[in-house]
Design a protein around this motif. Structure first.
Motif, PDB file in Angstrom:
ATOM      1  N   UNK A   1     118.172  -0.550  -9.988  1.00 25.35           N
ATOM      2  CA  UNK A   1     117.756   0.702  -9.353  1.00 25.35           C
ATOM      3  C   UNK A   1     117.742   1.857 -10.339  1.00 25.35           C
TER       4      UNK A   1
ATOM      5  N   UNK B   1     114.608   1.414 -12.313  1.00 34.27           N
ATOM      6  CA  UNK B   1     113.438   1.792 -11.494  1.00 34.27           C
ATOM      7  C   UNK B   1     113.273   3.313 -11.472  1.00 34.27           C
ATOM      8  N   UNK B   2     114.382   4.026 -11.219  1.00 36.22           N
ATOM      9  CA  UNK B   2     114.313   5.491 -11.171  1.00 36.22           C
ATOM     10  C   UNK B   2     113.873   6.050 -12.530  1.00 36.22           C
TER      11      UNK B   2
ATOM     12  N   UNK C   1     110.040   5.358 -13.291  1.00 35.69           N
ATOM     13  CA  UNK C   1     109.161   6.277 -12.548  1.00 35.69           C
ATOM     14  C   UNK C   1     109.183   7.662 -13.195  1.00 35.69           C
ATOM     15  N   UNK C   2     110.392   8.126 -13.554  1.00 33.70           N
ATOM     16  CA  UNK C   2     110.495   9.452 -14.173  1.00 33.70           C
ATOM     17  C   UNK C   2     109.764   9.479 -15.517  1.00 33.70           C
TER      18      UNK C   2
ATOM     19  N   UNK D   1     105.920   9.646 -14.898  1.00 36.87           N
ATOM     20  CA  UNK D   1     105.463  10.939 -14.376  1.00 36.87           C
ATOM     21  C   UNK D   1     105.632  12.037 -15.429  1.00 36.87           C
ATOM     22  N   UNK D   2     106.795  12.058 -16.089  1.00 35.90           N
ATOM     23  CA  UNK D   2     107.030  13.141 -17.056  1.00 35.90           C
ATOM     24  C   UNK D   2     106.153  12.987 -18.300  1.00 35.90           C
TER      25      UNK D   2
ATOM     26  N   UNK E   1     114.184  14.142 -24.342  1.00 39.34           N
ATOM     27  CA  UNK E   1     114.692  13.516 -23.121  1.00 39.34           C
ATOM     28  C   UNK E   1     114.010  12.156 -22.893  1.00 39.34           C
TER      29      UNK E   1
ATOM     30  N   UNK F   1     106.189  -4.397  -6.825  1.00 42.55           N
ATOM     31  CA  UNK F   1     106.399  -3.621  -5.589  1.00 42.55           C
ATOM     32  C   UNK F   1     105.698  -4.316  -4.409  1.00 42.55           C
TER      33      UNK F   1
ATOM     34  N   UNK G   1     107.578  -5.649  -1.033  1.00 43.86           N
ATOM     35  CA  UNK G   1     107.217  -5.263   0.336  1.00 43.86           C
ATOM     36  C   UNK G   1     106.816  -6.497   1.159  1.00 43.86           C
TER      37      UNK G   1
ATOM     38  N   UNK H   1     114.708  -9.429  -0.293  1.00 47.18           N
ATOM     39  CA  UNK H   1     114.852  -8.004  -0.618  1.00 47.18           C
ATOM     40  C   UNK H   1     116.253  -7.518  -0.244  1.00 47.18           C
ATOM     41  N   UNK H   2     116.790  -8.063   0.845  1.00 53.46           N
ATOM     42  CA  UNK H   2     118.142  -7.665   1.283  1.00 53.46           C
ATOM     43  C   UNK H   2     119.159  -7.818   0.156  1.00 53.46           C
TER      44      UNK H   2
ATOM     45  N   UNK I   1     118.848  -7.381  -2.895  1.00 50.78           N
ATOM     46  CA  UNK I   1     118.788  -6.303  -3.891  1.00 50.78           C
ATOM     47  C   UNK I   1     119.425  -5.011  -3.353  1.00 50.78           C
ATOM     48  N   UNK I   2     119.783  -5.027  -2.061  1.00 55.47           N
ATOM     49  CA  UNK I   2     120.425  -3.863  -1.441  1.00 55.47           C
ATOM     50  C   UNK I   2     121.887  -4.136  -1.107  1.00 55.47           C
TER      51      UNK I   2
END
Lengths: 188, 181
Positions: A24, A27-28, A31-32, A35-36, A59, A167, A171, A181-182, A184-185
């Motif tokens: 996770x 993943x975060x 994505x950052x 986008x950045x 950064x 992704x 899904x 998927x469970x 991974x949570x």
């Protein structure tokens, strides 16, 4: 009945918590970084007066290098845990998922390494989280900088494609309720 | 079958909330970085001319005009931002980051708790909706250049969070109906 069996099988194959947490965080970060990076390349080119790119690029490099170490830990942990599991025949989708994971690890590592090499040949110093100076491989070299910059760009586009596939698959399994998927949570 | 479909709804909702939570986290973090970097009184604001060295243009695959426009782009942001806009956006980004993390935590709760906390998920979506709304209202009160940049993505986020809010509220309602039977 088969859905229930598949659910039980997938719930049994829980991931180590290190992998879960790193998954996770990676993943975060990814994505950052995407986008950045699209935004920061629209900032004015650097000069003594224009320092807009300084913070975002530093950064970007810091997160990218950290990501590389995280990916290495994940890859090694995955390799160790998969060796401990009993070898059973894989379906086509399971083989595709394995290929997708290998590609993600490979492309993540390639993106990070090529980015660092490009930066190294650009003549800009890399100070990891503003604390540790990373070695430059040589003096400024425009040709190698452009080469590694191209590798960085193409590997990142390829990574984005593979992540989108990842992704979609997540899904697909989430709404298929097969327990994949469970896991991974699952925190317990 | 009914039970299995309900479980698929929970896992699906958790996956979707987490996915959009991560994207929103990245989006707010980038906005925070943008507001920190593009500050009033910086070189572009002072009218310093763009530094466009030929070797850098080749390296970045930019034309001279594009290089000059990079500075103009910063000037556009600075000159079309009202005085209150930067501090407002900085604060909103901090709240947005916290709310995005909270939504991801609630998504984990949906999977991990015996009785999925749908109400909490609905609350987290409500908070995100309020943040989207606050951003939208701020952007509406700027000039056309900033409105063009901000309004459309904010509307998209608003619709995404609205869908997730309706889904979690409906599941919370069904949960309480089953509980009271």
């Amino acid at each position: 009945m088969s859905e229930q069996r598949s659910r039980e099988k997938n719930t049994d194959l829980r991931q180590p918590r290190t992998i879960l947490l790193l998954h996770w965080l990676v993943a975060a970060s990814v994505f950052f970084l995407f986008i950045s990076s699209w935004w920061m390349l629209s900032l004015p080119l650097p000069s003594s007066e224009f320092i807009y790119r300084e913070l975002p690029f530093q950064l970007h490099k810091n997160i990218g290098i950290t990501l590389f170490f995280a990916v290495m830990v994940m890859a090694v942990t995955r390799a160790i845990t998969s060796m401990a599991k009993p070898k059973i025949g894989k379906t086509f989708l399971e083989r595709l998922a394995l290929l997708d994971h290998i590609l993600i690890y490979f492309l993540l590592a390639l993106c990070c390494l090529s980015g660092y090499m490009s930066s190294s040949y650009s003549g800009w110093a890399t100070r990891f989280w503003w604390l540790v100076d990373f070695p430059s491989w040589s003096a400024e070299n425009d040709e190698l900088n452009i080469l590694f910059s191209d590798i960085h760009m193409f590997s990142c586009w390829a990574l984005l494609g593979v992540i989108l596939l990842h992704i979609c698959a997540a899904l697909f399994h989430a709404f298929g309720n097969d327990g994949l998927v469970d896991r991974m949570f699952r925190l317990r | 079958m009914q039970n299995s479909l309900a479980r698929a709804n929970v896992t699906g909702l958790a996956a979707v909330i987490t996915l959009f939570g991560l994207l929103l986290l990245a989006s707010h973090s980038n906005e925070l970085l943008r507001q920190i970097v593009i500050a009033p009184g910086s070189s572009a604001d002072l009218g310093v001319e763009a530094a466009c060295r030929a070797d850098e243009l080749e390296e970045e695959q930019l034309s001279l005009q594009e290089c000059q426009l990079l500075v103009v782009d910063v000037q556009i942001v600075l000159s079309s931002s009202p005085a209150w806009f930067r501090s407002y956006q900085l604060t909103l980004s901090y709240f947005g980051i916290a709310a995005a993390v909270f939504s991801i935590v609630t998504a984990f709760g949906l999977i991990n708790r015996q009785s999925p906390p749908f109400r909490l998920a609905a609350v987290s979506m409500g908070i995100l909706l309020l943040i989207d709304l606050a951003g939208f209202l701020a952007a509406v009160n700027t000039g056309p250049l900033l409105r063009a940049r901000y309004l459309w993505p904010l509307l998209l986020w608003f619709v995404v969070h609205l869908c997730a809010l309706v889904a979690s509220s409906r599941l919370a309602q069904q949960q309480s109906e089953v509980g009271s039977e």
